[in-house]
Scaffold this active site. Structure first.
Site, PDB file in Angstrom:
ATOM      1  N   CYS A 187       0.841  -1.195   0.000  1.00  0.00           N
ATOM      2  CA  CYS A 187       0.000   0.000   0.000  1.00  0.00           C
ATOM      3  C   CYS A 187       0.876   1.245   0.000  1.00  0.00           C
ATOM      4  CB  CYS A 187      -0.945   0.011   1.202  1.00  0.00           C
ATOM      5  SG  CYS A 187      -0.092   0.125   2.797  1.00  0.00           S
ATOM      6  N   CYS A 233       3.280   1.657   2.798  1.00  0.00           N
ATOM      7  CA  CYS A 233       4.517   0.873   2.662  1.00  0.00           C
ATOM      8  C   CYS A 233       5.543   1.627   1.828  1.00  0.00           C
ATOM      9  CB  CYS A 233       4.224  -0.475   2.011  1.00  0.00           C
ATOM     10  SG  CYS A 233       3.098  -1.545   2.930  1.00  0.00           S
ATOM     11  N   ASP A 272       7.808  26.636 -32.248  1.00  0.00           N
ATOM     12  CA  ASP A 272       8.914  27.116 -33.048  1.00  0.00           C
ATOM     13  C   ASP A 272       8.512  26.923 -34.516  1.00  0.00           C
ATOM     14  OD1 ASP A 272      11.569  27.920 -33.754  1.00  0.00           O
ATOM     15  OD2 ASP A 272      12.031  25.805 -34.102  1.00  0.00           O
ATOM     16  N   ASP A 327      12.485  21.616 -31.455  1.00  0.00           N
ATOM     17  CA  ASP A 327      13.266  20.451 -31.856  1.00  0.00           C
ATOM     18  C   ASP A 327      14.074  19.857 -30.712  1.00  0.00           C
ATOM     19  OD1 ASP A 327      15.331  22.195 -31.496  1.00  0.00           O
ATOM     20  OD2 ASP A 327      15.874  22.351 -33.611  1.00  0.00           O
ATOM     21  N   ASP A 346      15.839  24.924 -29.099  1.00  0.00           N
ATOM     22  CA  ASP A 346      14.821  25.559 -28.275  1.00  0.00           C
ATOM     23  C   ASP A 346      14.887  25.125 -26.813  1.00  0.00           C
ATOM     24  OD1 ASP A 346      13.380  26.986 -30.442  1.00  0.00           O
ATOM     25  OD2 ASP A 346      13.041  24.961 -31.165  1.00  0.00           O
TER      26      ASP A 346
END
Length: 734
Positions: free
Chosen positions: A13, A16, A415, A626, A630
């Site tokens: 869970c 844990c 872009d 790309d 950028d």
């Protein structure tokens, strides 16, 4: 120190996973991330022995997983024969109890005699429940509590009270809860099995990214000049391997001989095979299709591009989405709180003069119904399914947080060059000083001045040269040699056939301003002609000192650009263009796509400033580029999306890397997938919170029997996993 991947045993869970992560992170210099869905811990700063020892001190077991292989997925999915046997034992014991409960609905008690119930309950407690008790005991020794603590206390209380009535008191005047302990354990076991199946579906969707470490490939033994089959993880950089037809490439390398076509769709999203010959690169995970290839290995298997993608996925699966923080905090304190509520429930009903057996039954119902399985699984189950579905499409999210941020995007900034456009300039118009020429058909002969100009561009490394050579593909060209190259201006070449006299001539190809400075006469065409192509790059041609013609070259839109804009309009997402190219060129592309907001001639710093301003105005911006040029702008966006066809650098810089044949469309669809994933997360959290808020008071007030409490608790976890697994059937819009 390298990252360790450890398989965790006994984690059931959110409490844990949170405890293990805290225990590891408290050690100075250690970073740890624990995934509940994968039963895995990623640890940095410890040796394997040190990490395993720390995890065992927390009450769990662990062992190393080999990275970059399917070992993790196999180990994560493997269930022992004993666990399968426990599942069938639980189902067999559950069947008569279902009949008993059905009879009770019609007022018939004792359909299954209590000795048989006692026998079945004893088998369940001693065999089926053993893993729960072991986990609860480990947690208790570590000073914590988990889901198994509630299951163990609830079922032991039901079984123990019933045995006390039979053996201790000797009277049967109180209610027996044998059927409660059987049904609760059986439903928890079945619910856990359904959870595992849903988790396996998510892991199966990712297994294609990993190859076995011991996959055998043909390697050239250089001294003996013989081929032998060697496991891929033993091949060294610089060795030579041979790829047979239909063989999956196991390592990144360079082709040294042979010709073939390679299916790279698993990495790039490109459906068409890529032709490979001497000097070309091949990558692990691709499939050799049509011919034998001899390849020189460039990287070990663990550093291949496929391994990098797999590492990216494993890191994403281990990460936590911000929305999961609330569930984690609640789950961490949930079990102790439930124990207190159960105690007060028993005391309250006892003080209200309820029989002891009835008071204990209500407390058992509280313990059983409150198990926080659904709460702990709500977020990681949906996130894991979402990451798996995304990877199947070729969309690689850096983390769960990136997936959540993608779901919040309301403004996309593109872009231009290489993003909205193909990044490959093409010839769009040709003029000889008198008229515009139409030479699109390959069978149409080229004017001699144009053939000479294109021939002059042979061997020139420049995008405009590539556009001219691409235009002339399939046509014969005169022989020539480049005499001089002027970077940024043009080329001067000697062509073996003169335009007029079939004797050698001098050809100049380049910018109009440079050509004008080199010749006697220049182009004097109408201004209107230049105006039509003002967003294009002009290339002038001169032969033997006289101007001969002008060629206009422009970048072209990607084939999926219009579809992507249509999808953004449907999703009510704002669109802008932010480019370093000329404003006229950006305006041209914006006009084609009907985009109102655009800026050209933007430096990386200016792009970052624009994105910051959009953020201050309340826009949640995704920057699509790309992944290389950028990168700075992406860092200032809420989400950076790279379209780099699996580029290694893009994988390192972007929040989301899209490898697709139609990357613009895929980028927009990935945002829709993220929204659908977070919708499932919110549904799961609402269901889990609502279930506990409703069920615990009902059980405390005595309105929910222990049997019904155990059934609905187990089914709630299965419901969360089933809802999350719906993401695995997600498909993009056509």
């Amino acid at each position: 120190m390298k990252i360790l991947d450890l398989r965790i045993e006994g984690m059931t869970c959110a409490a844990c996973s949170s405890r293990i992560e805290k225990v590891l992170s408290r050690i100075p210099g250690v970073q740890a991330e624990v995934s509940l869905i994968e039963h895995r811990a990623r640890v940095q700063g410890l040796t394997a022995d040190e990490a395993i020892a720390a995890i065992r001190r927390a009450g769990y077991d662990a062992w190393p997983i080999h990275q970059h292989s399917r070992d993790f997925f196999i180990s994560a999915k493997t269930r022992s024969t004993g666990e399968e046997f426990r599942l069938w034992m639980a189902i067999i014991a559950l069947i008569p109890m279902v009949a008993e409960m059905g009879a009770m609905l019609f007022g018939h008690h004792g359909l299954i005699p209590w000795p048989i119930q006692w026998l079945l309950a004893t088998v369940m407690q001693s065999f089926v429940a053993w893993p729960f008790y072991r986990s609860a005991w480990r947690a208790l020794k570590a000073g914590s509590a988990n889901m198994e603590t509630l299951v163990s206390l609830g079922t032991l209380a039901a079984y123990g009270w019933s045995c006390w009535l039979i053996l201790g008191v000797g009277s049967m005047d109180g209610p027996l809860y044998f059927e409660t302990s059987i049904v609760v354990l059986a439903m928890v076991k079945i619910g856990r099995h359904l959870e595992d199946r849903a988790r396996d579906q998510a892991l199966d969707a990712l297994a294609h990214l990993f190859q076995p470490d011991d996959a055998l490939i043909e390697v050239l033994d250089t001294p003996a000049q013989q081929w032998s089959r060697v496991p891929a993880n033993q091949v060294q950089v610089g060795q030579t391997i041979r790829l047979a037809i239909r063989e999956v490439v196991a390592l990144d390398g360079e082709v040294v001989s042979g010709e073939s076509e390679v299916d790279e769709s698993s990495l790039t999203g490109e459906s068409m095979p890529a032709a490979k010959t001497t000097g070309d690169l091949v990558f692990a995970g691709c499939t050799n299709l049509s011919g034998s290839l001899i390849v020189r290995v460039l990287k070990p298997q663990s550093q291949s591009r496929q391994a990098l993608i797999g590492e990216r996925i494993l890191a994403a699966l281990s990460s936590r989405a911000p929305i999961s923080a609330l569930a984690d905090r609640i789950a961490a304190v949930f079990v102790p709180a439930v124990l207190v509520i159960a105690l007060f429930t028993a005391l309250g009903h006892t003080l209200a003069a309820a029989p002891m057996g009835e008071a204990i039954g209500h407390a058992i119902a509280v313990l059983v119904v409150a198990c926080p399985c659904a709460l702990g699984l709500a977020t990681p189950a949906a996130i894991a399914a979402g990451l798996a579905s995304a990877s199947r499409q070729g969309w690689l999210f850096r983390s769960a947080e990136a997936l959540q941020r993608a779901s919040e995007i309301n403004h996309v900034v593109f872009d231009k060059t290489g993003t909205l456009t193909s990044g490959r300039p093409m010839v769009v118009a040709i003029h000889d000083g008198t008229s515009e020429l139409h030479l699109s058909e390959a069978s149409t002969p080229l004017p001699k001045w144009l053939s000479a100009a294109i021939s002059a561009e042979r061997g020139v490394e420049h995008p405009l040269a590539g556009a001219l050579l691409s235009f002339a593909q399939g046509r014969s060209l005169p022989h020539g040699e480049t005499v001089d190259t002027h970077p940024g201006l043009g080329v001067r070449a000697r062509i073996m056939a003169d335009v007029k006299s079939d004797s050698p001539c001098e050809v100049l190809v380049g910018k109009p301003e440079w050509i004008k400075s080199q010749i006697r006469s220049a182009f004097t065409a109408q201004d209107t002609l230049d105006a039509r192509h003002q967003a294009c790059s002009a290339v002038d041609v001169a032969v033997n000192g006289d101007w001969a013609g002008r060629i206009w070259v422009a970048d072209t839109l990607r084939s999926d650009a219009h579809l992507a804009m249509s999808r953004l309009l449907d999703d009510q997402i704002n669109v802008s263009i932010l480019s370093g190219d000329r404003t006229s060129a950006v305006k041209r592309i914006a006009g084609f796509l009907e985009i109102q907001h655009f800026l050209g001639q933007q430096s990386p710093e200016q792009k970052a400033a624009v994105l910051d301003e959009l953020g201050r105005q309340g826009a949640r911006v995704a920057m699509i580029g790309d992944g290389i040029n950028d990168a700075a702008a992406m860092a200032h966006a809420k989400l950076g999306i790279a379209m780099a066809s699996g580029s290694t650098l893009a994988l390192e810089t972007a929040d989301l890397t899209v490898a697709s044949q139609n990357p613009l469309w895929a980028s927009i669809e990935s945002l829709r997938l993220a929204r659908d994933v977070m919708k499932r997360v919110r549904e799961n959290l609402a269901f889990a919170f609502g279930f506990n808020l409703l069920a615990i008071p009902l059980a405390a007030l005595g309105l929910l029997s222990p049997v019904i409490a155990g059934s609905v608790m187990a089914l709630s976890s299965a419901a969360v996993m089933m809802n999350a697994s719906r993401i695995l059937q997600w498909r993009p819009r056509p």
